[in-house]
Scaffold this motif. Sequence first.
Motif, PDB file in Angstrom:
ATOM      1  N   THR A   1     -13.106  -3.828  -1.449  1.00 59.01           N
ATOM      2  CA  THR A   1     -12.990  -2.679  -0.548  1.00 59.01           C
ATOM      3  C   THR A   1     -12.306  -3.125   0.743  1.00 59.01           C
ATOM      4  O   THR A   1     -12.209  -4.319   1.035  1.00 59.01           O
ATOM      5  N   ARG A   2     -11.846  -2.161   1.526  1.00 63.00           N
ATOM      6  CA  ARG A   2     -11.231  -2.479   2.822  1.00 63.00           C
ATOM      7  C   ARG A   2     -12.220  -3.239   3.708  1.00 63.00           C
ATOM      8  O   ARG A   2     -11.826  -4.140   4.437  1.00 63.00           O
ATOM      9  N   GLN A   3     -13.492  -2.891   3.632  1.00 57.11           N
ATOM     10  CA  GLN A   3     -14.504  -3.577   4.426  1.00 57.11           C
ATOM     11  C   GLN A   3     -14.607  -5.052   4.016  1.00 57.11           C
ATOM     12  O   GLN A   3     -14.672  -5.937   4.866  1.00 57.11           O
TER      13      GLN A   3
ATOM     14  N   TRP B   1      -3.140  -1.745  -5.072  1.00 54.93           N
ATOM     15  CA  TRP B   1      -3.916  -0.886  -4.180  1.00 54.93           C
ATOM     16  C   TRP B   1      -4.299   0.388  -4.913  1.00 54.93           C
ATOM     17  O   TRP B   1      -3.540   0.900  -5.730  1.00 54.93           O
ATOM     18  N   SER B   2      -5.475   0.925  -4.613  1.00 55.66           N
ATOM     19  CA  SER B   2      -5.848   2.250  -5.124  1.00 55.66           C
ATOM     20  C   SER B   2      -4.941   3.276  -4.448  1.00 55.66           C
ATOM     21  O   SER B   2      -4.382   3.011  -3.375  1.00 55.66           O
TER      22      SER B   2
ATOM     23  N   SER C   1       0.847  -1.199   0.000  1.00 57.81           N
ATOM     24  CA  SER C   1       0.000   0.000   0.000  1.00 57.81           C
ATOM     25  C   SER C   1       0.882   1.249   0.000  1.00 57.81           C
ATOM     26  O   SER C   1       2.037   1.211   0.418  1.00 57.81           O
TER      27      SER C   1
ATOM     28  N   ASP D   1      -5.452   5.815  -2.631  1.00 60.37           N
ATOM     29  CA  ASP D   1      -5.804   6.153  -1.251  1.00 60.37           C
ATOM     30  C   ASP D   1      -5.866   4.924  -0.340  1.00 60.37           C
ATOM     31  O   ASP D   1      -6.145   5.031   0.848  1.00 60.37           O
ATOM     32  N   GLY D   2      -5.610   3.731  -0.897  1.00 63.58           N
ATOM     33  CA  GLY D   2      -5.591   2.517  -0.091  1.00 63.58           C
ATOM     34  C   GLY D   2      -6.954   1.981   0.293  1.00 63.58           C
ATOM     35  O   GLY D   2      -7.060   1.059   1.081  1.00 63.58           O
ATOM     36  N   SER D   3      -8.023   2.527  -0.305  1.00 57.08           N
ATOM     37  CA  SER D   3      -9.365   2.097   0.081  1.00 57.08           C
ATOM     38  C   SER D   3      -9.839   0.848  -0.655  1.00 57.08           C
ATOM     39  O   SER D   3     -10.789   0.203  -0.227  1.00 57.08           O
ATOM     40  N   LYS D   4      -9.174   0.514  -1.768  1.00 56.83           N
ATOM     41  CA  LYS D   4      -9.583  -0.638  -2.565  1.00 56.83           C
ATOM     42  C   LYS D   4      -8.358  -1.423  -3.018  1.00 56.83           C
ATOM     43  O   LYS D   4      -7.262  -0.885  -3.146  1.00 56.83           O
TER      44      LYS D   4
END
Length: 95
Positions: A89-91, A70-71, A26, A73-76
């Motif tokens: 997604t991180r979730q 990783w995207s 990331s 911003d690290g969200s995906k």
Amino acid sequence: MTGPELITIAGAATGPGGTIFASALSNDGTLLATGHTGGVNVFRDDGGRLTGVGGATFMNAPGPVLDVAWSPDGSKLAVAASTRLIILTRQQLGL
């Protein structure tokens, strides 16, 4: 090599899930995703030791995972399996 070894994945070219084909760190340097024959694993940097992130294993990929990214911003996490592209997604990764 361009510098000292910081992290070693036990088993060299293999890891949890089989042979590792791809890896991505990331942007903030805290998470490492590995793509392998059985899916994706995500590890957190725990002071130079890799710790598997609970719930962050995505299995049953449609074929071997050939690339991960990783995207910004690290969200995906983009996962390129042999037959399709999957965005997690991180979730979904349990992060």
